[in-house]
Design a protein around this motif. Structure first.
Motif, PDB file in Angstrom:
ATOM      1  N   THR A 196       0.810  -1.215   0.000  1.00  0.00           N
ATOM      2  CA  THR A 196       0.000   0.000   0.000  1.00  0.00           C
ATOM      3  C   THR A 196       0.848   1.272   0.000  1.00  0.00           C
ATOM      4  O   THR A 196       0.456   2.283  -0.569  1.00  0.00           O
ATOM      5  N   TRP A 197       2.018   1.187   0.655  1.00  0.00           N
ATOM      6  CA  TRP A 197       2.895   2.363   0.674  1.00  0.00           C
ATOM      7  C   TRP A 197       4.162   2.040  -0.107  1.00  0.00           C
ATOM      8  O   TRP A 197       4.845   1.052   0.164  1.00  0.00           O
ATOM      9  N   VAL A 198       4.459   2.885  -1.082  1.00  0.00           N
ATOM     10  CA  VAL A 198       5.618   2.661  -1.951  1.00  0.00           C
ATOM     11  C   VAL A 198       6.529   3.882  -1.847  1.00  0.00           C
ATOM     12  O   VAL A 198       6.082   5.016  -2.064  1.00  0.00           O
ATOM     13  N   SER A 199       7.790   3.636  -1.542  1.00  0.00           N
ATOM     14  CA  SER A 199       8.731   4.747  -1.405  1.00  0.00           C
ATOM     15  C   SER A 199       8.889   5.503  -2.714  1.00  0.00           C
ATOM     16  O   SER A 199       8.969   4.904  -3.793  1.00  0.00           O
ATOM     17  N   ARG A 200       8.959   6.815  -2.601  1.00  0.00           N
ATOM     18  CA  ARG A 200       9.192   7.634  -3.800  1.00  0.00           C
ATOM     19  C   ARG A 200      10.557   7.364  -4.418  1.00  0.00           C
ATOM     20  O   ARG A 200      10.788   7.708  -5.581  1.00  0.00           O
ATOM     21  N   ARG A 201      11.436   6.769  -3.632  1.00  0.00           N
ATOM     22  CA  ARG A 201      12.791   6.542  -4.162  1.00  0.00           C
ATOM     23  C   ARG A 201      12.780   5.593  -5.355  1.00  0.00           C
ATOM     24  O   ARG A 201      13.705   5.591  -6.159  1.00  0.00           O
ATOM     25  N   LEU A 202      11.740   4.751  -5.465  1.00  0.00           N
ATOM     26  CA  LEU A 202      11.660   3.851  -6.623  1.00  0.00           C
ATOM     27  C   LEU A 202      11.656   4.620  -7.939  1.00  0.00           C
ATOM     28  O   LEU A 202      11.950   4.064  -8.993  1.00  0.00           O
ATOM     29  N   PHE A 203      11.288   5.897  -7.876  1.00  0.00           N
ATOM     30  CA  PHE A 203      11.039   6.638  -9.105  1.00  0.00           C
ATOM     31  C   PHE A 203      12.143   7.620  -9.484  1.00  0.00           C
ATOM     32  O   PHE A 203      12.037   8.289 -10.500  1.00  0.00           O
ATOM     33  N   GLY A 241       5.802  14.819 -14.835  1.00  0.00           N
ATOM     34  CA  GLY A 241       5.511  15.608 -13.634  1.00  0.00           C
ATOM     35  C   GLY A 241       5.649  14.800 -12.355  1.00  0.00           C
ATOM     36  O   GLY A 241       6.263  15.255 -11.384  1.00  0.00           O
ATOM     37  N   VAL A 242       5.132  13.568 -12.336  1.00  0.00           N
ATOM     38  CA  VAL A 242       5.187  12.792 -11.090  1.00  0.00           C
ATOM     39  C   VAL A 242       6.638  12.408 -10.772  1.00  0.00           C
ATOM     40  O   VAL A 242       7.009  12.306  -9.602  1.00  0.00           O
ATOM     41  N   THR A 243       7.450  12.225 -11.793  1.00  0.00           N
ATOM     42  CA  THR A 243       8.849  11.855 -11.557  1.00  0.00           C
ATOM     43  C   THR A 243       9.606  13.041 -10.961  1.00  0.00           C
ATOM     44  O   THR A 243      10.345  12.915  -9.989  1.00  0.00           O
ATOM     45  N   TYR A 244       9.377  14.207 -11.536  1.00  0.00           N
ATOM     46  CA  TYR A 244       9.983  15.434 -11.029  1.00  0.00           C
ATOM     47  C   TYR A 244       9.470  15.695  -9.607  1.00  0.00           C
ATOM     48  O   TYR A 244      10.238  15.979  -8.684  1.00  0.00           O
ATOM     49  N   GLY A 245       8.171  15.532  -9.434  1.00  0.00           N
ATOM     50  CA  GLY A 245       7.550  15.839  -8.143  1.00  0.00           C
ATOM     51  C   GLY A 245       7.951  14.874  -7.038  1.00  0.00           C
ATOM     52  O   GLY A 245       7.892  15.205  -5.860  1.00  0.00           O
ATOM     53  N   ALA A 246       8.372  13.664  -7.424  1.00  0.00           N
ATOM     54  CA  ALA A 246       8.710  12.649  -6.414  1.00  0.00           C
ATOM     55  C   ALA A 246      10.032  12.947  -5.727  1.00  0.00           C
ATOM     56  O   ALA A 246      10.283  12.491  -4.624  1.00  0.00           O
ATOM     57  N   SER A 247      10.879  13.731  -6.388  1.00  0.00           N
ATOM     58  CA  SER A 247      12.283  13.695  -6.025  1.00  0.00           C
ATOM     59  C   SER A 247      12.764  14.808  -5.108  1.00  0.00           C
ATOM     60  O   SER A 247      13.917  14.805  -4.706  1.00  0.00           O
ATOM     61  N   GLY A 248      11.936  15.762  -4.757  1.00  0.00           N
ATOM     62  CA  GLY A 248      12.419  16.901  -3.986  1.00  0.00           C
ATOM     63  C   GLY A 248      12.813  16.531  -2.558  1.00  0.00           C
ATOM     64  O   GLY A 248      12.296  15.585  -1.979  1.00  0.00           O
ATOM     65  N   VAL A 249      13.741  17.316  -1.996  1.00  0.00           N
ATOM     66  CA  VAL A 249      14.107  17.128  -0.586  1.00  0.00           C
ATOM     67  C   VAL A 249      12.875  17.414   0.261  1.00  0.00           C
ATOM     68  O   VAL A 249      12.135  18.360   0.002  1.00  0.00           O
ATOM     69  N   ASN A 306      10.552   7.633 -14.775  1.00  0.00           N
ATOM     70  CA  ASN A 306      11.055   6.298 -14.479  1.00  0.00           C
ATOM     71  C   ASN A 306      10.204   5.267 -15.210  1.00  0.00           C
ATOM     72  O   ASN A 306       8.982   5.434 -15.328  1.00  0.00           O
ATOM     73  N   TRP A 307      10.810   4.174 -15.647  1.00  0.00           N
ATOM     74  CA  TRP A 307      10.090   3.170 -16.447  1.00  0.00           C
ATOM     75  C   TRP A 307       8.868   2.609 -15.728  1.00  0.00           C
ATOM     76  O   TRP A 307       7.916   2.140 -16.366  1.00  0.00           O
ATOM     77  N   LYS A 308       8.884   2.632 -14.379  1.00  0.00           N
ATOM     78  CA  LYS A 308       7.750   2.040 -13.659  1.00  0.00           C
ATOM     79  C   LYS A 308       6.484   2.867 -13.803  1.00  0.00           C
ATOM     80  O   LYS A 308       5.379   2.357 -13.619  1.00  0.00           O
TER      81      LYS A 308
END
Ligand code: FES
Ligand SMILES: [Fe+2]
Lengths: 435, 183
Positions: free
Chosen positions: A22-29, A379-387, A202-204
């Protein structure tokens, strides 16, 4: 082949996913370190679709493809077997094939001139006598072969892992669903061209979209629905998504979103978008082969259509648009999508042409659906990665009530469900946990 | 479609006609850069076809003629449109929810190297030109598409109109998630 992974990083892998997915780390992306591990643990062990047999009907026919980031030559040898060679010279690594497709008697390395046969054997070294002894053994200097190659409905899958389970076991019930697109006629399907484009994602992200993200359609693709206001076909399509749509998760991380039409809805279960069926000749053709398809598919599957589905890790198929695609990884935040159009081999040429045109209209970077998908995936890839943001996991909790179904294999729910994505990420996690 | 190798140099058209063709192409480019898509549609004949095929890497074979542009064109295209589908695309751009173009990208089309030859039918010109489409999207996304246009322009009672366009791109892969702009 396994590299040593920093123990601190290794220790973080279990926590990337909650127990039920249910919870997936943003780091995957976006995480470059995870991406490097993934290349070996996911792409080094999974069955990867590299192309379709119809691209290489004759001995010597070849095309360049990819397994993850690895360039491979897919070629038909003199005996008619499909071979997959790494596109790198055993001598110094120069790619021995530098064109997208064609027919080759041999693959000639333009660096020092070594020459390789279709089956990959080294058959020529310039000035061999001057360089090597008379009895020099070239048998271990051929092109590096990918150890496992198996096919399903003409789709060529390759696997770097010599000990991998068979493709048949790997796909499992996924073929039960894929047949409804690829196995409708005795003559099978062939593919036309391949469209290639790069997305800053990210490919996922494309893979999880196609595995059953029906929820994105009304917002993302609003513009397409808006240009057909009051169109009864469009209204019907939206209604049928809610009523007849089912998301199905399968073992090994596969899944998709399908439509199961009522038994008496003869019209609804015809394949293809309404707009495509309206093209002169196309609707008639699809209706004319329906009896053959229903006979082949049997009592349950004749009512079933694929909307979109993903075969883990990165092969997706869009049923109504007659296209499948692979999301090749190109770095943690870059994906190169390759997309093929598939048509029945025995379809008339005007039907094939119409399907090609319809594909370009709807999907690919010029497509009226794809453009807005691409915008969101970047957008979601960019948005996932911020500090700050990157510490907060994504929630994949929709559709916790998924369960068995009387007719459909797999774990089934209504369409606004994320259980197919949870299945995909659990598979990814299982592979990542094994060094 | 005929291509650069069978050129009859640009002598067939009068200076006025050459001028008119160039002005047509410049005006068309400006309409697209100014996002006046409905006005742009008005420059197309009803039977207009518009294709942007994929371009592939092809090796020349020793002892055979060099690789031509036509050898590199795939049977599959990024754009494979007629006026109806172009109109649908234009309509979509006007919905306010075509997110890839909202906020709209900022484009600049540079058209040059305009050459005119007689077309297949009376009243038609075969027009080759070069296109640079520079695009800035969102905050900092910059793309550049370059290519050759092979157009058929037709003289009608509404003046010159575009009856056919084939765009030969110089890239073998689209390095963008989005090709929502017309070439
Ligand atoms: S790198 Fe291929 S022959 Fe040397
Ligand atoms: Fe979508």
């Amino acid at each position: 082949m396994a590299r040593n992974v920093d123990p601190n990083l290794e220790a973080e892998i279990p926590g990337l996913l909650s127990e039920d997915g249910t919870w997936v780390s943003r780091r995957l992306f976006f995480d470059p370190e995870l991406y490097e591990i993934e290349k070996e643990r996911v792409f080094g062990r999974s069955w990867l679709m590299v192309g379709h047999e119809s691209q290489i009907p004759n001995p010597g026919d070849f095309f360049l493809s990819f397994m993850g980031e690895q360039s491979v030559i897919v070629v038909r040898d003199n005996a008619g077997a499909v071979r997959v060679h790494l596109n790198t010279c055993p001598h110094r690594g120069m790619p021995v094939c530098r064109e997208d497709r064609g027919n080759a008697r041999t693959f000639f390395c333009v660096y020092h001139g070594w020459n390789f046969s279709r089956d990959g054997s080294l058959v020529g070294i310039p000035n061999q006598r001057a360089s090597y002894p008379e009895d020099f053994d070239t048998s271990n200097l051929g092109l590096i072969a990918v150890p496992r190659i198996e096919t399903y409905c003409g789709l060529i899958f390759a696997n770097h892992d010599a000990d991998a389970m068979s493709l048949e076991d790997y796909l499992g019930d996924m073929t039960w669903y894929l047949d409804t697109s690829l196995n409708r006629r005795a003559g099978g399907v062939e593919v036309v061209g391949v469209q290639k484009w790069r997305i800053g994602t990210n490919w996922k992200v494309p893979a999880e979209n196609m595995i059953g993200d029906v929820a994105h359609a009304p917002a993302t693709h609003s513009s397409v629905f808006q240009i057909a206001p009051g169109d009864p076909a469009a209204e019907q399509a939206l209604k049928s998504v809610l009523e007849y749509g089912r998301n199905v998760a399968l073992p090994n991380g596969h899944g998709g979103t399908f439509r199961v039409y009522p038994k008496d809805d003869v019209e609804g279960r015809l394949p293809g978008e309404t707009a495509l069926r309206d093209v002169p000749g196309v609707g008639e053709y699809l209706a004319s082969i329906q009896a053959e398809a229903e006979e082949r598919l049997g009592p349950v599957r004749k009512h079933l259509k694929i909307a979109t589905c993903t075969t883990f890790p990165n092969l997706s198929l869009l049923g109504s648009n007659f296209t499948f695609r692979v999301a090749h990884p190109r770095g943690p935040m870059k994906t190169e999508v390759w997309s093929w159009v598939f048509v029945d081999c025995d379809a008339p040429s005007e039907v094939k042409d119409a399907m090609k045109k319809f594909f370009s209209l709807t999907f690919g970077p010029g497509g009226i659906f794809e453009q807005d998908d691409g915008e969101n995936w970047e957008g979601v890839t960019y948005g996932a990665s911020g500090v700050g943001a990157s510490e907060h996991a994504f929630h994949y909790g929709a559709g916790l009530d998924a369960g068995p179904h009387p007719e459909l294999p797999g774990t089934v729910s209504r369409v606004y469900s994320e259980h197919t994505q949870r299945g995909m990420y659990r598979r990814w996690h299982d592979l990542m946990l094994v060094p | 479609m005929s291509h650069s190798s069978d050129d009859t140099l640009g002598t067939a058209a009068s200076l006025e006609e050459q001028h008119a063709v160039e002005q047509f192409l410049y005006r068309e480019a400006r309409l697209l850069d100014e996002r006046r898509y409905l006005d742009w549609l008005g420059l197309l004949t009803d039977d207009c076809t518009y294709r942007v095929p994929i371009r592939e890497n092809v090796l020349a074979v020793r002892g055979k003629p060099p690789v031509t542009i036509d050898d590199e064109l795939s049977e599959l295209a990024y754009f494979d449109d007629d006026k109806l589908t172009l109109a649908a695309k234009v309509l979509r751009l006007g919905t306010g929810t075509s997110w890839g173009e909202n906020p709209p990208s900022r484009t600049r089309r540079i058209v040059s190297n305009v050459e005119i030859a007689p077309g297949e039918n009376p009243g038609e010109h075969l027009v080759h030109s070069n296109l640079v489409l520079h695009r800035s999207r969102r905050v900092d996304q910059v793309s550049q598409f370059t290519g050759q246009r092979r157009d058929v322009l037709r003289r009608t009672d509404k003046g010159l109109l575009l009856a056919r366009r084939l765009v030969v791109l110089d890239m073998s892969i689209c390095d963008s998630s989005h090709m929502g702009n017309f070439f």
